[in-house]
Design an enzyme around this catalytic site. Structure first.
Site, PDB file in Angstrom:
ATOM      1  N   CYS A 114      -6.990 -12.921 -14.197  1.00 12.44           N
ATOM      2  CA  CYS A 114      -5.830 -12.631 -15.053  1.00 12.44           C
ATOM      3  C   CYS A 114      -5.342 -13.860 -15.819  1.00 12.44           C
ATOM      4  CB  CYS A 114      -4.693 -12.050 -14.228  1.00 12.44           C
ATOM      5  SG  CYS A 114      -5.128 -10.451 -13.526  1.00 12.44           S
ATOM      6  N   HIS A 250       1.617 -12.699 -18.673  1.00 11.11           N
ATOM      7  CA  HIS A 250       0.615 -11.753 -18.173  1.00 11.11           C
ATOM      8  C   HIS A 250       1.375 -10.528 -17.667  1.00 11.11           C
ATOM      9  CE1 HIS A 250      -2.496  -9.803 -16.049  1.00 11.11           C
ATOM     10  NE2 HIS A 250      -2.087 -10.160 -14.847  1.00 11.11           N
ATOM     11  N   ASN A 280      -1.909  -3.332 -16.007  1.00  8.82           N
ATOM     12  CA  ASN A 280      -2.401  -4.708 -15.910  1.00  8.82           C
ATOM     13  C   ASN A 280      -3.822  -4.735 -16.470  1.00  8.82           C
ATOM     14  OD1 ASN A 280      -3.465  -7.175 -15.134  1.00  8.82           O
ATOM     15  ND2 ASN A 280      -2.654  -7.094 -13.041  1.00  8.82           N
TER      16      ASN A 280
HETATM   17  N1  ACO Z   1       2.130   5.169  -4.320  1.00 11.52           N
HETATM   18  C1  ACO Z   1       2.945   5.343  -3.276  1.00 11.52           C
HETATM   19  N2  ACO Z   1       3.064   4.444  -2.278  1.00 11.52           N
HETATM   20  C2  ACO Z   1       2.321   3.316  -2.364  1.00 11.52           C
HETATM   21  C3  ACO Z   1       1.443   3.071  -3.438  1.00 11.52           C
HETATM   22  C4  ACO Z   1       1.366   4.059  -4.434  1.00 11.52           C
HETATM   23  N3  ACO Z   1       0.562   3.930  -5.509  1.00 11.52           N
HETATM   24  N4  ACO Z   1       0.852   1.874  -3.250  1.00 11.52           N
HETATM   25  C5  ACO Z   1       1.351   1.374  -2.105  1.00 11.52           C
HETATM   26  N5  ACO Z   1       2.223   2.261  -1.550  1.00 11.52           N
HETATM   27  C6  ACO Z   1       2.979   2.148  -0.310  1.00 11.52           C
HETATM   28  C7  ACO Z   1       2.354   1.193   0.663  1.00 11.52           C
HETATM   29  O1  ACO Z   1       1.328   1.842   1.390  1.00 11.52           O
HETATM   30  C8  ACO Z   1       3.517   0.824   1.523  1.00 11.52           C
HETATM   31  O2  ACO Z   1       3.733   1.869   2.425  1.00 11.52           O
HETATM   32  P1  ACO Z   1       4.156   1.528   3.962  1.00 11.52           P
HETATM   33  O3  ACO Z   1       5.471   0.825   3.843  1.00 11.52           O
HETATM   34  O4  ACO Z   1       4.219   2.867   4.571  1.00 11.52           O
HETATM   35  O5  ACO Z   1       3.068   0.640   4.467  1.00 11.52           O
HETATM   36  C9  ACO Z   1       4.695   0.831   0.550  1.00 11.52           C
HETATM   37  O6  ACO Z   1       4.247   1.585  -0.598  1.00 11.52           O
HETATM   38  C10 ACO Z   1       5.122  -0.529   0.092  1.00 11.52           C
HETATM   39  O7  ACO Z   1       3.957  -1.243  -0.283  1.00 11.52           O
HETATM   40  P2  ACO Z   1       4.049  -2.721  -0.753  1.00 11.52           P
HETATM   41  O8  ACO Z   1       2.679  -3.278  -0.977  1.00 11.52           O
HETATM   42  O9  ACO Z   1       4.992  -3.454   0.141  1.00 11.52           O
HETATM   43  O10 ACO Z   1       4.767  -2.505  -2.173  1.00 11.52           O
HETATM   44  P3  ACO Z   1       5.323  -3.594  -3.129  1.00 11.52           P
HETATM   45  O11 ACO Z   1       6.732  -3.331  -3.405  1.00 11.52           O
HETATM   46  O12 ACO Z   1       4.917  -4.987  -2.745  1.00 11.52           O
HETATM   47  O13 ACO Z   1       4.520  -3.253  -4.481  1.00 11.52           O
HETATM   48  C11 ACO Z   1       2.631  -4.025  -5.755  1.00 11.52           C
HETATM   49  C12 ACO Z   1       3.113  -3.299  -4.498  1.00 11.52           C
HETATM   50  C13 ACO Z   1       3.078  -3.233  -6.957  1.00 11.52           C
HETATM   51  C14 ACO Z   1       1.108  -4.128  -5.721  1.00 11.52           C
HETATM   52  C15 ACO Z   1       3.243  -5.432  -5.818  1.00 11.52           C
HETATM   53  O14 ACO Z   1       3.095  -6.071  -4.592  1.00 11.52           O
HETATM   54  C16 ACO Z   1       2.662  -6.296  -6.906  1.00 11.52           C
HETATM   55  O15 ACO Z   1       2.855  -6.073  -8.082  1.00 11.52           O
HETATM   56  N6  ACO Z   1       1.971  -7.404  -6.520  1.00 11.52           N
HETATM   57  C17 ACO Z   1       1.463  -8.371  -7.467  1.00 11.52           C
HETATM   58  C18 ACO Z   1       0.261  -7.906  -8.200  1.00 11.52           C
HETATM   59  C19 ACO Z   1      -0.095  -8.948  -9.223  1.00 11.52           C
HETATM   60  O16 ACO Z   1       0.726  -9.680  -9.745  1.00 11.52           O
HETATM   61  N7  ACO Z   1      -1.299  -9.087  -9.579  1.00 11.52           N
HETATM   62  C20 ACO Z   1      -1.574 -10.111 -10.606  1.00 11.52           C
HETATM   63  C21 ACO Z   1      -2.840 -10.570 -10.579  1.00 11.52           C
HETATM   64  S1  ACO Z   1      -3.993  -9.238 -10.776  1.00 11.52           S
HETATM   65  C22 ACO Z   1      -5.484 -10.024 -11.007  1.00 11.52           C
HETATM   66  O17 ACO Z   1      -5.587 -11.189 -11.019  1.00 11.52           O
HETATM   67  C23 ACO Z   1      -6.715  -9.196 -11.118  1.00 11.52           C
END
Ligand code: ACO
Length: 323
Positions: A114, A250, A280
């Site tokens: 990214c 990004h 993304n």
């Molecule tokens: N729909 C419903 N529930 C979901 C989904 C979904 N699509 N995905 C995850 N959940 C659930 C999880 O299973 C978890 O359930 P649990 O509590 O029962 O275990 C709950 O939602 C919370 O999950 P978290 O991972 O804690 O959710 P979070 O608020 O952290 O959001 C996310 C997840 C959106 C991925 C976030 O962490 C994020 O944006 N991270 C950064 C990603 C990023 O910046 N990437 C950049 C680089 S990408 C690259 O380089 C290729």
């Protein structure tokens, strides 16, 4: 006098297949509401069968050439940021070179996930400043839909496909922060974090694999590292956060974008946000956002623009340029 790499043209391309969040509700335990509230994403575009990353890149490059009022023969080099090149080799950049009908110069890919477009801009700037090339097409293009695990709701709803391109050319500047063009940058990586964001396939496994991410861990690193790299890049030219006209981050997650811009002292009014429409798109997200911001008239000649990104590696960085 100081040699500067100045933006002359910008363009983008999104594949036609538009996928709204609710399309995932049939096959996954997810909802449009969860995706919107946790990420800001509402829709994304996906490539169709037979469409490769190089095809997206060619369309974006043609749009940038048109906006620069130049032809492919006027370009000395193509630097293409991607982690989803059509083939292991040759590079997507040389495929683009051929499709554009560019029979001179040179082309190569840059892979920093990214953060790829930031690294590509830094490379292109170095080529121009050192006199290796005068006009460089810098492209970010990705087909992340090809490396999704469609059973993993925590990753497959986040990504999209697309391409953006900018054409930069060498011009003489005064050597101060009023110059147009690339003014400073800051590049970083730390390979100790490879396991929080990677693809579990490649040459070593014989299959292309799927993206794996510990989202919470990546999130934790993102805001802190993005704020720090943007501050460093801006301070290198004797400016501070208050001098920034536009932040073009990004586009991974609206919550990351908000938290980062707030810490840099800016509201979302000063940020080009496209994550709702594109998801993304990894290395393509910054040039896509630049193209959107220029085409709708927000980013104008003379504006101080800060781009910043973090991704797999971890690799992160920022580029400051005056449009
Ligand atoms: N729909 C419903 N529930 C979901 C989904 C979904 N699509 N995905 C995850 N959940 C659930 C999880 O299973 C978890 O359930 P649990 O509590 O029962 O275990 C709950 O939602 C919370 O999950 P978290 O991972 O804690 O959710 P979070 O608020 O952290 O959001 C996310 C997840 C959106 C991925 C976030 O962490 C994020 O944006 N991270 C950064 C990603 C990023 O910046 N990437 C950049 C680089 S990408 C690259 O380089 C290729």
């Amino acid at each position: 006098m100081t040699r500067r790499a100045v933006v002359r043209g910008v363009g983008h391309y999104l594949p036609e297949r538009l996928v709204p969040n609710h399309e995932f509700e049939d096959s996954l335990d997810t909802t449009d509401e969860w995706i919107r509230s946790r990420t800001g994403i509402e829709r994304r575009h996906f490539v169709t069968d037979g469409q490769g990353t190089s095809d997206l890149a060619v369309r974006a490059a043609r749009a940038a050439l048109q906006s620069a009022e130049l032809s492919a023969q006027d370009v000395d080099a193509i630097v293409l940021a991607t982690s989803t090149a059509d083939l292991t080799f040759p590079s997507a950049a040389t495929m683009v070179q051929a499709q554009l009908g560019m029979t001179r110069g040179f082309a190569f890919d840059v892979q920093a996930v990214c953060a790829g477009f930031i690294y590509a801009l830094a490379n292109a700037n170095a080529l121009i400043v050192s006199g290796q090339a005068n006009r460089v097409m810098v492209i970010g293009a990705e087909s992340f839909s090809r490396i999704m695990d469609w059973t993993d709701r925590s990753t497959c709803v986040l990504f999209g496909d697309g391409a953006g391109a900018i054409l930069i050319e060498g011009r003489e500047g005064e050597g101060n922060s009023d110059d147009r063009g690339i003014l400073s940058m800051d590049l970083n990586s730390d390979g100790r974090f490879r396991d929080i964001l990677y693809v579990d396939g490649g040459v070593a496994t014989g299959s292309i694999g799927h993206l794996r991410m510990q989202g919470k861990e990546v999130f934790r690193h993102a805001v802190e590292k993005l704020v720090s790299t943007a501050r460093t890049a801006v301070s290198r030219i004797g400016l501070n956060e208050g001098d920034i006209d536009w932040i073009v981050p990004h586009q991974a997650n609206l919550r990351i974008i908000k938290a980062t811009s707030q810490r840099l002292g800016h509201s979302l009014d000063d940020v080009i946000v496209t994550v709702q429409d594109h998801g993304n798109t990894s290395a393509a997200s910054i040039p896509l956002a630049l193209s959107v911001g220029v085409n709708d008239g927000r980013i104008r000649k003379g504006d101080l623009v800060v781009t910043e990104a973090i991704g797999g590696g971890l690799a992160w960085g920022a580029v400051v340029l005056r449009w």
